[in-house]
Design a protein around this motif. Structure first.
Motif, mmCIF file in Angstrom:
data_model
loop_
_atom_site.group_PDB
_atom_site.id
_atom_site.type_symbol
_atom_site.label_atom_id
_atom_site.label_comp_id
_atom_site.label_asym_id
_atom_site.label_seq_id
_atom_site.Cartn_x
_atom_site.Cartn_y
_atom_site.Cartn_z
ATOM 1 N N GLY A 43 36.925 23.057 -13.726
ATOM 2 C CA GLY A 43 37.613 23.855 -12.709
ATOM 3 C C GLY A 43 38.399 22.992 -11.737
ATOM 4 N N SER A 68 39.921 28.593 -5.978
ATOM 5 C CA SER A 68 38.974 28.217 -7.034
ATOM 6 C C SER A 68 37.571 28.731 -6.718
ATOM 7 N N VAL A 112 44.206 31.636 -11.602
ATOM 8 C CA VAL A 112 43.993 31.073 -10.262
ATOM 9 C C VAL A 112 45.365 30.953 -9.600
#
Ligand code: SAH
Length: 362
Positions: A234, A73, A353
């Motif tokens: 996120g 991340s 991701v």
């Protein structure tokens, strides 16, 4: 007879039948006599044994996953590493111990969060984790978390949330209710409420009368909150639970007491009530937030994360008996006929991701 059973009977006698979801919510979370509010569910002396209570290897591999998710991340600071439904606190204790060995900066730079609905279990977790270097903060629900990137773990949380059941009848799908039979005992009945036909899977078309379809709005609502948080701020989340990868028809309502199945109505508040988690439904919720979803069996996940190598390293200095005990734990966690296939792992993250051990899948 338990006082909760008496209270439930009085409630139904005066107000009418209640849904399976309401029955489950009262049995698990009644403030005075609910299962999670009053009993000691976990471990050998409790009613069921969960993966983190079987072996520290489970938490160690999840710690590696969490660290990698944070790296992938972009190592955001501030960020929060949190667990939802932490039970005894064993999993987070294993995760923090492992992270302190692997990369203490992650623990130093992250805020640690515990999301727990039962005040009694939150207190237990405080006793277990409150004295360590990392000081967790407790939150009653996901909506109260700070608005920062979130690495969230949840083991056997979704199966603890209430679900509804619908029965196929000659006049369509009707909600299954809990009511009183002629003897005044708790029993199932068929109510008038129906469901939105659009949510039925294709296999429901051929369902026979009496078959059951389960939906869990409260589970989807939790996934919706988590996915919204991760889409906006996120991070990534990982959930392990027993359930199926494809929505389908079938009755999976069960009560567990003292490591065996119990009658659903025999011991309200004294037995754990659960049902299989419909991961396809949860994945749909996360995808609607634009997130990537990875689904696998628990066995595939743990072996992919290095379970066998870790077991080998732990067993190397031990005698044969010690090595056998570790092998047994491996079999319980990942064996196809034990938790390996029945339990599934779901990971979510923003698109692009890549998360271990499979990378990006869809
Ligand atoms: N993760 C633990 C415990 C699983 S049991 C383990 O693997 O051993 C389910 C846990 O979820 C309990 O701690 C229960 O109190 C908690 N819980 C149930 N509903 C919750 C909710 N809505 N929010 C947060 N925690 C919840």
């Amino acid at each position: 007879m338990s006082d909760l059973k008496e209270r439930l009977k009085r409630l139904i006698a005066s107000d009418g039948a209640i849904s399976v979801a309401d029955y489950m919510a009262i049995c698990l979370f009644d403030p005075e006599s609910g299962y999670y509010t009053t009993s000691e569910p976990f471990g050998v002396s409790g009613d069921f044994v969960t993966a983190p209570e079987i072996s520290q290897m489970f938490g160690e591999l999840i710690a590696v996953w969490a660290l990698s998710a944070w790296h992938q991340s972009g190592k955001p600071v501030p960020s929060m590493l949190a667990e939802i439904g932490p039970g005894n606190g064993t999993l987070m204790a294993d995760i923090l111990r492992t992270l302190n060995q692997l990369d203490p900066t992650f623990v130093i730079l992250s805020r640690i969060g515990m999301i727990e609905a039962s005040p009694r279990l939150a207190e237990k977790q405080r006793q277990k984790l409150g004295t360590g270097k990392a000081k967790p903060t407790w939150f009653p629900d996901v909506s109260k978390l700070p608005k920062v990137p979130l690495i969230l773990i949840g083991n056997e949380i979704f199966d603890a949330l209430p679900f509804r059941q619908f029965v196929k009848t000659d006049s369509g799908w009707r909600e299954r209710m809990v009511s009183l039979d002629d003897q005044g005992e708790l029993s199932f009945s068929v109510g008038l409420g129906s469901l939105d036909q659009n949510i039925l899977p294709a296999s429901a078309e051929t369902a026979q009368e009496g078959e059951i379809f389960e939906v869990a709005p409260s589970r989807e609502a939790l996934m919706d909150l988590v996915a919204a948080h991760i889409a906006k701020h996120g991070g990534a989340a990982l959930f392990a639970d027993y359930g199926h990868l494809q929505s389908g028809v079938g009755d999976t309502f069960q009560a567990m007491r003292a490591h065996g199945y119990d009658d659903l109505f025999a011991n309200p508040g004294m037995a754990d009530l659960t049902s299989h988690v419909d991961f396809e439904a949860l994945a749909g919720v996360a995808r609607r937030h634009g997130l990537d979803v990875t689904l696998s069996t628990q066995g595939e996940f743990l072996v992919g994360m290095g379970l066998l190598e870790r077991a080998g390293a732990m067993g190397a200095p031990l005698d044969q008996q010690g090595r056998q005990a570790i092998q047994q734990d491996v079999d319980r966690l990942a064996g196809a006929d034990q938790m390996g296939n029945l339990f599934k792992v779901m990971m979510i993250a923003p698109k692009g991701v890549p998360l271990p051990p499979f990378g990006t899948m869809d």
